[in-house]
Design a protein around this motif. Structure first.
Motif, mmCIF file in Angstrom:
data_model
loop_
_atom_site.group_PDB
_atom_site.id
_atom_site.type_symbol
_atom_site.label_atom_id
_atom_site.label_comp_id
_atom_site.label_asym_id
_atom_site.label_seq_id
_atom_site.Cartn_x
_atom_site.Cartn_y
_atom_site.Cartn_z
ATOM 1 N N ALA A 127 0.840 -1.204 0.000
ATOM 2 C CA ALA A 127 0.000 0.000 0.000
ATOM 3 C C ALA A 127 0.873 1.250 0.000
ATOM 4 C CB ALA A 127 -0.922 -0.003 1.211
ATOM 5 N N GLY A 128 1.915 1.261 0.805
ATOM 6 C CA GLY A 128 2.818 2.405 0.852
ATOM 7 C C GLY A 128 3.486 2.649 -0.483
ATOM 8 N N GLU A 129 3.888 1.575 -1.151
ATOM 9 C CA GLU A 129 4.500 1.712 -2.469
ATOM 10 C C GLU A 129 3.496 2.256 -3.481
ATOM 11 O OE1 GLU A 129 5.969 -2.262 -3.000
ATOM 12 O OE2 GLU A 129 7.730 -1.887 -1.719
ATOM 13 N N GLU A 130 2.253 1.773 -3.398
ATOM 14 C CA GLU A 130 1.211 2.258 -4.314
ATOM 15 C C GLU A 130 0.908 3.736 -4.066
ATOM 16 O OE1 GLU A 130 -3.350 1.264 -5.753
ATOM 17 O OE2 GLU A 130 -2.332 -0.145 -4.414
ATOM 18 N N VAL A 131 0.811 4.123 -2.797
ATOM 19 C CA VAL A 131 0.569 5.528 -2.466
ATOM 20 C C VAL A 131 1.709 6.390 -3.010
ATOM 21 C CG1 VAL A 131 0.501 7.193 -0.557
ATOM 22 C CG2 VAL A 131 -0.919 5.131 -0.469
ATOM 23 N N ALA A 132 2.948 5.982 -2.784
ATOM 24 C CA ALA A 132 4.099 6.750 -3.281
ATOM 25 C C ALA A 132 4.055 6.874 -4.801
ATOM 26 C CB ALA A 132 5.403 6.094 -2.827
ATOM 27 N N ASP A 133 3.746 5.785 -5.487
ATOM 28 C CA ASP A 133 3.673 5.820 -6.946
ATOM 29 C C ASP A 133 2.566 6.773 -7.414
ATOM 30 O OD1 ASP A 133 5.763 4.023 -7.000
ATOM 31 O OD2 ASP A 133 4.501 2.281 -7.507
ATOM 32 N N MET A 134 1.408 6.739 -6.735
ATOM 33 C CA MET A 134 0.306 7.633 -7.094
ATOM 34 C C MET A 134 0.708 9.099 -6.879
ATOM 35 S SD MET A 134 -3.055 5.598 -5.699
ATOM 36 C CE MET A 134 -4.253 6.664 -6.533
ATOM 37 N N LEU A 135 1.387 9.370 -5.783
ATOM 38 C CA LEU A 135 1.832 10.730 -5.518
ATOM 39 C C LEU A 135 2.821 11.192 -6.583
ATOM 40 C CD1 LEU A 135 2.254 10.574 -1.640
ATOM 41 C CD2 LEU A 135 0.373 11.631 -2.924
ATOM 42 N N CYS A 136 3.757 10.336 -6.948
ATOM 43 C CA CYS A 136 4.736 10.692 -7.983
ATOM 44 C C CYS A 136 4.057 11.025 -9.304
ATOM 45 C CB CYS A 136 5.729 9.547 -8.194
ATOM 46 S SG CYS A 136 6.995 9.448 -6.929
ATOM 47 N N ARG A 137 2.943 10.357 -9.579
ATOM 48 C CA ARG A 137 2.198 10.603 -10.822
ATOM 49 C C ARG A 137 1.217 11.772 -10.688
ATOM 50 N NH1 ARG A 137 1.722 4.780 -10.599
ATOM 51 N NH2 ARG A 137 -0.452 5.048 -9.952
ATOM 52 N N GLY A 138 1.142 12.388 -9.514
ATOM 53 C CA GLY A 138 0.212 13.500 -9.306
ATOM 54 C C GLY A 138 -1.219 13.062 -9.112
ATOM 55 N N GLU A 139 -1.426 11.848 -8.622
ATOM 56 C CA GLU A 139 -2.773 11.283 -8.482
ATOM 57 C C GLU A 139 -3.275 11.294 -7.040
ATOM 58 O OE1 GLU A 139 -2.277 7.388 -10.166
ATOM 59 O OE2 GLU A 139 -2.091 8.174 -12.206
ATOM 60 N N GLU A 140 -2.800 12.236 -6.220
ATOM 61 C CA GLU A 140 -3.196 12.248 -4.813
ATOM 62 C C GLU A 140 -4.704 12.415 -4.621
ATOM 63 O OE1 GLU A 140 -1.409 16.011 -6.246
ATOM 64 O OE2 GLU A 140 -0.428 14.122 -5.801
ATOM 65 N N ARG A 141 -5.378 13.120 -5.509
ATOM 66 C CA ARG A 141 -6.826 13.311 -5.373
ATOM 67 C C ARG A 141 -7.620 12.094 -5.835
ATOM 68 N NH1 ARG A 141 -4.113 17.407 -6.599
ATOM 69 N NH2 ARG A 141 -4.090 19.255 -5.335
ATOM 70 N N GLN A 142 -6.953 11.128 -6.467
ATOM 71 C CA GLN A 142 -7.636 9.908 -6.897
ATOM 72 C C GLN A 142 -7.676 8.850 -5.793
ATOM 73 O OE1 GLN A 142 -6.068 8.599 -10.662
ATOM 74 N NE2 GLN A 142 -6.443 10.582 -11.607
ATOM 75 N N ILE A 143 -6.984 9.101 -4.693
ATOM 76 C CA ILE A 143 -7.038 8.173 -3.563
ATOM 77 C C ILE A 143 -8.431 8.274 -2.961
ATOM 78 C CG2 ILE A 143 -6.137 7.749 -1.225
ATOM 79 C CD1 ILE A 143 -3.389 8.687 -2.338
ATOM 80 N N PRO A 144 -9.095 7.135 -2.729
ATOM 81 C CA PRO A 144 -10.463 7.183 -2.208
ATOM 82 C C PRO A 144 -10.533 7.926 -0.873
ATOM 83 C CG PRO A 144 -9.803 4.919 -2.713
ATOM 84 C CD PRO A 144 -8.598 5.778 -2.889
ATOM 85 N N GLU A 145 -11.649 8.611 -0.672
ATOM 86 C CA GLU A 145 -11.849 9.362 0.560
ATOM 87 C C GLU A 145 -12.377 8.454 1.663
ATOM 88 O OE1 GLU A 145 -14.919 12.758 1.570
ATOM 89 O OE2 GLU A 145 -13.223 13.549 0.415
#
Length: 157
Positions: A127-145
């Motif tokens: 999960a941490g790796e996926e979160v980091a990858d999403m952040l690197c791609r600028g997808e922080e707002r795509q993380i479910p609320e």
């Protein structure tokens, strides 16, 4: 410029997921990452000096989910998620910095049971790796609320 605060105690198993995300995101273009350990308040000066457009805080949070699930936690729901290894509550830090940063996002990753001196479990590490990858791609707002259940009124309806 975006700043990431990786928060957590690396001596407490899954609670060390925030620092792992901070290490993984180091080197991503446009990001400055800080391993804040259990004292993110010690890094507020960096935020004030760098004036980022976004601050992301990643920490283990008990949200009553399966280990490894992660969510963006709205500011008004922070009290519903369990954060317990900091010297100062994250809400205080976020309030302190709100005039210096246009946007602050808190991402919680559900840990497994606390285990002293153990490494991060496989699902939480993934999960941490996926979160980091999403952040690197600028997808922080795509993380479910994170959605909290409405309070039980006890009316029995």
């Amino acid at each position: 410029m975006k700043i990431l605060f990786g928060v957590g105690n690396t001596m407490m198993g899954d609670d060390g997921i925030g620092p792992l995300v901070a290490r993984r995101i180091t080197g991503c273009p446009g990001w400055h990452a800080a391993d804040c350990g259990t004292a993110p308040e010690n890094f507020t000066g960096v935020v004030r000096k760098m004036q980022p457009r976004l601050l992301v805080i990643v920490d283990a949070a008990d949200m009553q989910l399966s280990p490894g699930e992660f969510r963006r936690i709205p500011h008004d729901s922070i009290g519903q998620a369990g954060f317990d290894t900091h010297s100062l509550p994250l809400t205080h830090i976020m309030q302190y910095l709100q005039d210096d940063v246009p946007e602050i996002i808190l991402i919680g990753i559900q840990p497994g049971p606390p285990v002293f001196h153990e490494g991060i479990s496989a699902p939480v590490r993934r999960a941490g790796e996926e979160v980091a990858d999403m952040l690197c791609r600028g997808e922080e707002r795509q993380i479910p609320e994170y959605i909290t259940a409405p309070p039980d009124t006890g009316s029995g309806n």
